[in-house]
Design a protein around this motif. Structure first.
Motif, PDB file in Angstrom:
ATOM      1  N   LEU A  64      73.396  62.489 -12.379  1.00  0.00           N
ATOM      2  CA  LEU A  64      72.317  62.493 -11.319  1.00  0.00           C
ATOM      3  C   LEU A  64      72.911  62.779  -9.888  1.00  0.00           C
ATOM      4  O   LEU A  64      72.082  63.395  -9.284  1.00  0.00           O
ATOM      5  CB  LEU A  64      71.659  61.063 -11.070  1.00  0.00           C
ATOM      6  CG  LEU A  64      71.241  60.583 -12.360  1.00  0.00           C
ATOM      7  CD1 LEU A  64      70.439  59.237 -12.000  1.00  0.00           C
ATOM      8  CD2 LEU A  64      70.167  61.689 -12.805  1.00  0.00           C
ATOM      9  N   SER A  84      68.476  66.931 -12.274  1.00  0.00           N
ATOM     10  CA  SER A  84      68.237  65.703 -12.665  1.00  0.00           C
ATOM     11  C   SER A  84      67.940  64.517 -11.673  1.00  0.00           C
ATOM     12  O   SER A  84      66.657  63.983 -11.624  1.00  0.00           O
ATOM     13  CB  SER A  84      69.056  64.909 -13.880  1.00  0.00           C
ATOM     14  OG  SER A  84      69.232  65.891 -14.929  1.00  0.00           O
ATOM     15  N   GLU A  87      64.702  65.269  -9.599  1.00  0.00           N
ATOM     16  CA  GLU A  87      63.448  65.213 -10.500  1.00  0.00           C
ATOM     17  C   GLU A  87      62.924  63.563 -10.148  1.00  0.00           C
ATOM     18  O   GLU A  87      61.890  63.277 -10.681  1.00  0.00           O
ATOM     19  CB  GLU A  87      63.780  65.486 -11.864  1.00  0.00           C
ATOM     20  CG  GLU A  87      63.952  66.914 -12.310  1.00  0.00           C
ATOM     21  CD  GLU A  87      64.150  67.204 -13.525  1.00  0.00           C
ATOM     22  OE1 GLU A  87      64.489  66.299 -14.364  1.00  0.00           O
ATOM     23  OE2 GLU A  87      64.098  68.347 -14.143  1.00  0.00           O
TER      24      GLU A  87
END
Length: 222
Positions: A64, A84, A87
């Motif tokens: 992440l 990621s 998001e």
């Protein structure tokens, strides 16, 4: 890694981001962009340095966040959200919008940072007069400053001071953010210690997203 041990996407997500401070680290990286360790720690009052280090390692292992060596004059490690990680933004926005209901009380020991003042109108308000001329609103709360810029039907925010703003809102966070988020009206904000200078009518352009959601829920229930 600790796990709930459940074959459920919510449980799997919480396996990764459910520990204390993890989502707030993501919040700071979303708001500030790539950060040095000290920038992150300053944006997370109350976190211990060793715990922040642990959480960063966990987030990096989960894919992440990433780290990179910044060139001079910074010459230090910068942490940034990966694709990621980025998001998670709609998740944090939804969580923040849901959490507004718990913001009625401002506790004396609550910390407050300028970036939190700036993201609230960007995430939780819309421009109700998209064809109106550009306008600038200066926010000041607990010594922290942020600027709202209304232009082209969008609500833009940034940290700092504006030159010759059209409206200035100055007061405790509970009053300023409460007004912008739709938790309280202008009269109540003034009672809580907020002052206004300039074009108060601009406040009608800022429509709290929470009000839109409440109206939608009323329509469904009605």
């Amino acid at each position: 890694m600790r796990s709930y041990g459940q074959y459920c996407s919510i449980a799997r997500a919480l396996d990764v981001v459910g520990d204390r401070w993890t989502l707030l680290i993501a919040r700071e990286l979303l708001l500030q962009g790539p950060c040095r360790f000290t920038d992150l720690k300053n944006g997370l009052p109350g976190i211990a340095a060793n715990l922040l280090s642990t959480r960063l390692k966990e987030l990096e292992a989960a894919g992440l966040i990433s780290r990179e060596d910044a060139p001079p004059p910074i010459a230090t490690v910068l942490y940034r959200l990966t694709e990621s990680g980025l998001e998670m933004e709609p998740v944090l926005k939804a969580l923040g919008l849901w959490g507004l209901r718990f913001m009625a009380e401002e506790r004396p020991d609550d910390a407050f940072r300028a970036q939190w003042l700036a993201y609230a109108p960007a995430w939780f308000t819309t421009d109700d007069e998209p064809d109106a001329p550009p306008a600038v609103i200066q926010l000041v709360a607990s010594g922290e400053s942020a600027v709202i810029e209304l232009r082209n039907g969008r609500v833009h925010t940034r940290l700092g001071r504006a030159i010759d703003p059209d409206l200035v809102l100055d007061g405790p966070p509970r009053a300023v953010l409460g007004l912008l988020s739709g938790l309280i009206d202008l009269e109540r904000a003034v009672q809580l210690g907020m002052s206004t200078t300039g074009r108060r009518a601009l406040l009608t352009r800022l429509r709290p997203v929470a009000q839109d959601r409440a109206h939608a829920e009323d329509d469904v229930l009605g």
